[in-house]
Scaffold this motif. Sequence first.
Motif, short mmCIF file in Angstrom:
data_model
loop_
_atom_site.label_atom_id
_atom_site.label_comp_id
_atom_site.label_asym_id
_atom_site.label_seq_id
_atom_site.Cartn_x
_atom_site.Cartn_y
_atom_site.Cartn_z
N GLN A 84 2.58 14.04 4.85
CA GLN A 84 3.85 14.71 5.18
C GLN A 84 4.54 14.05 6.37
O GLN A 84 5.77 13.95 6.42
CB GLN A 84 3.59 16.18 5.47
N THR A 85 3.74 13.58 7.34
CA THR A 85 4.30 12.95 8.53
C THR A 85 5.13 11.72 8.17
O THR A 85 6.21 11.50 8.72
CB THR A 85 3.17 12.54 9.50
N VAL A 86 4.62 10.93 7.22
CA VAL A 86 5.34 9.72 6.81
C VAL A 86 6.46 10.06 5.84
O VAL A 86 7.56 9.52 5.92
CB VAL A 86 4.35 8.71 6.18
N ASP A 87 6.19 10.98 4.92
CA ASP A 87 7.18 11.37 3.91
C ASP A 87 8.44 11.94 4.57
O ASP A 87 9.54 11.78 4.05
CB ASP A 87 6.57 12.41 2.96
N GLU A 88 8.27 12.55 5.73
CA GLU A 88 9.38 13.19 6.43
C GLU A 88 10.41 12.18 6.91
O GLU A 88 11.61 12.48 7.01
CB GLU A 88 8.81 13.95 7.64
N VAL A 89 9.97 10.94 7.21
CA VAL A 89 10.90 9.94 7.75
C VAL A 89 11.19 8.80 6.78
O VAL A 89 12.10 8.00 7.00
CB VAL A 89 10.35 9.36 9.08
N ALA A 90 10.42 8.70 5.69
CA ALA A 90 10.61 7.61 4.73
C ALA A 90 11.90 7.81 3.94
O ALA A 90 12.24 8.93 3.55
CB ALA A 90 9.42 7.54 3.78
N LYS A 91 12.60 6.72 3.70
CA LYS A 91 13.87 6.77 2.95
C LYS A 91 13.89 5.67 1.91
O LYS A 91 13.30 4.60 2.10
CB LYS A 91 15.05 6.62 3.91
N GLY A 92 14.60 5.93 0.82
CA GLY A 92 14.79 4.90 -0.21
C GLY A 92 13.53 4.62 -1.00
O GLY A 92 12.65 5.48 -1.19
N ASP A 93 13.41 3.35 -1.44
CA ASP A 93 12.31 2.95 -2.32
C ASP A 93 10.93 3.09 -1.68
O ASP A 93 9.93 3.26 -2.37
CB ASP A 93 12.50 1.49 -2.76
N ILE A 94 10.88 3.03 -0.34
CA ILE A 94 9.58 3.09 0.35
C ILE A 94 8.88 4.41 0.09
O ILE A 94 7.65 4.50 0.18
CB ILE A 94 9.78 2.87 1.88
N ARG A 95 9.63 5.45 -0.30
CA ARG A 95 9.01 6.76 -0.53
C ARG A 95 8.04 6.71 -1.70
O ARG A 95 7.10 7.49 -1.77
CB ARG A 95 10.07 7.83 -0.80
N ASN A 96 8.26 5.76 -2.62
CA ASN A 96 7.36 5.63 -3.77
C ASN A 96 6.10 4.83 -3.41
O ASN A 96 5.20 4.69 -4.25
CB ASN A 96 8.09 4.93 -4.93
N GLN A 97 6.07 4.30 -2.20
CA GLN A 97 4.93 3.46 -1.81
C GLN A 97 4.17 4.01 -0.60
O GLN A 97 3.40 3.29 0.04
CB GLN A 97 5.44 2.04 -1.46
N ILE A 98 4.38 5.29 -0.29
CA ILE A 98 3.78 5.87 0.93
C ILE A 98 2.26 5.74 0.91
O ILE A 98 1.64 5.37 1.91
CB ILE A 98 4.21 7.35 1.09
N LYS A 99 1.63 6.03 -0.25
CA LYS A 99 0.16 5.95 -0.31
C LYS A 99 -0.32 4.53 -0.06
O LYS A 99 -1.35 4.32 0.60
CB LYS A 99 -0.32 6.46 -1.66
N ASN A 100 0.42 3.54 -0.59
CA ASN A 100 0.03 2.15 -0.36
C ASN A 100 0.16 1.77 1.12
O ASN A 100 -0.71 1.09 1.69
CB ASN A 100 0.89 1.20 -1.20
N VAL A 101 1.26 2.23 1.75
CA VAL A 101 1.48 1.94 3.17
C VAL A 101 0.37 2.58 4.01
O VAL A 101 -0.21 1.94 4.90
CB VAL A 101 2.86 2.46 3.62
N LEU A 102 0.06 3.84 3.72
CA LEU A 102 -1.00 4.52 4.47
C LEU A 102 -2.35 3.85 4.26
O LEU A 102 -3.17 3.78 5.19
CB LEU A 102 -1.07 5.99 4.06
#
Length: 545
Positions: A410-428
């Motif tokens: 949720q911490t990352v999802d709250e600030v992620a925008k655009g296409d990166i939102r589909n890659q949050i798990k990979n980034v984490l």
Amino acid sequence: MISVDNVAVEFSGETLFSDVSFVINEQDKIALMGKNGAGKSTLMKIIAGIQNPTKGNIRFPKDAVIAYLPQHLLTEDNCTVLEEASKAFGHIFDMRDEIEEINKALETRTDYESNEYMKLIQKVSDLGEKYYALEDINYEAEVEKALAGLGFKRHDFHRPTSEFSGGWRMRIELVKILLQKPDLILLDEPTNHVDIESVLWLEDFLLNKAKAVVVISHDRAFIDNITNRTVEITMGKIYDYKANYSHYLQLREERRSHQIKAYQEQQKFIADNQAFIDRFKGTYSKTNQVSSRERMLEKLQIIEIDEVDNSSLRLRFPPAPRSGDYPVTAIDLSKNYDDHIVFKNANLSIARGEKVSFVGRNGEGKSTMIKAIMGQIDFEGSCTLGHNAKVGYFAQNQASLLDPDLTVFQTVDEVAKGDIRNQIKNVLGRFMFSGDAIDKKVSVLSGGEKTRLAMVKLLLEPVNVLILDEPTNHLDLKSKDVLKDALLEFDGTLILVSHDRDFLQGLSKKVFEFKEKRVIEHFETIDAFLIRNRIESIKEMDLSK
């Protein structure tokens, strides 16, 4: 000599370590190493007498003095600096007060022949013998002298400790340790939140004035400079090396190579014998040989290979958009809080792609300058960001600013925008958050995990000016190395505030020193600056004696 004898610690049926034994000799300077969770701080607390082991004990001479500086300082905010430092003599003051109390009680009692009266007479006699055997010392003068030697001004003595930064609080604790003249000093992460000058003073004190020392630290330069021995906790056991940290790393790698070779040879030996057993089991003429080899394999102690922490932060900053020639410029910049001047008429210009360090004692204005650059405070003079400057800012307390009620995801999802939102798990995942870890609440994360999560937020959009204020606090040695490599590859402008010399080395070619209400520009590497700074600090120490 202090002896750790067969110490073991168990939590909820799980063994943290067992059969730990080693001796701490006078003048030993020991680095206590091991990966996070191995039990370093637990073992240190046991040696300090703060925690009891499940098994085993610590043996030391009856009159030995052991001083412990915990990772989180315990200074009381309702004390002045002088009152807190005077606690070094607390046991003497307690003895004096107890003698006075007993003498008052004896004045009012009339049961001169009773056992209770005779016990009081004996007790006050024993206490008096100890108390009056002490040297005739002006304790307040000794405390003031030690405080002055560590940089405190006389007007600081009666200020509450709550007004001081972590680095200055550490100095108060060190004054208490210095006045106790301990036989053993135990230090758990002493360089966290401490400025470079404090670390240099601490090194000099430990090398030239302290007796035995045991230290836990993620500051590679600090432990390399002060230690002559490394005790490593791994897989519930310890290994003892007569070497400093860097040499220990080489010896550990050699040890692990020998272990792997011995393990492979043993596995081949087991496989060969098991093949013989499988082939001839049931063959009458081979019964004795089969039984003998089965018993041998049952008794065989399997060689273990030291565990290696394969989890690794993978960090790369996005390409920096092109900025103007000078992304950060300050002209005649001054800042004061009421009558307190932080710095005056400061000038600095930082070119595109330049990497610079802000250094100086805590409280001299490094973080204040960053807040001025970020436009977070009012000031006199000029401070501007250049054309197309896109700033990424990691504050000193960035990790503590995270919402404790949100999960990692949720911490990352709250600030992620655009296409990166589909890659949050990979980034984490790149930041060592995977599986169930992404559903953990921020409130249960360790300091290092919170720092990594705050760094994820910083990387969600490309920037060309990175401002990092103490980014390595709570990061282990491996994570610090990964961050440093990423900053070396970063093609934008970097402003770095850090007290970690090993981390700073090689990162910047220019140093801005914050000192005595001025900002001084040095066109030199951090290595050259620190060599001069060490000499100047020692000269200042000599003058203060």
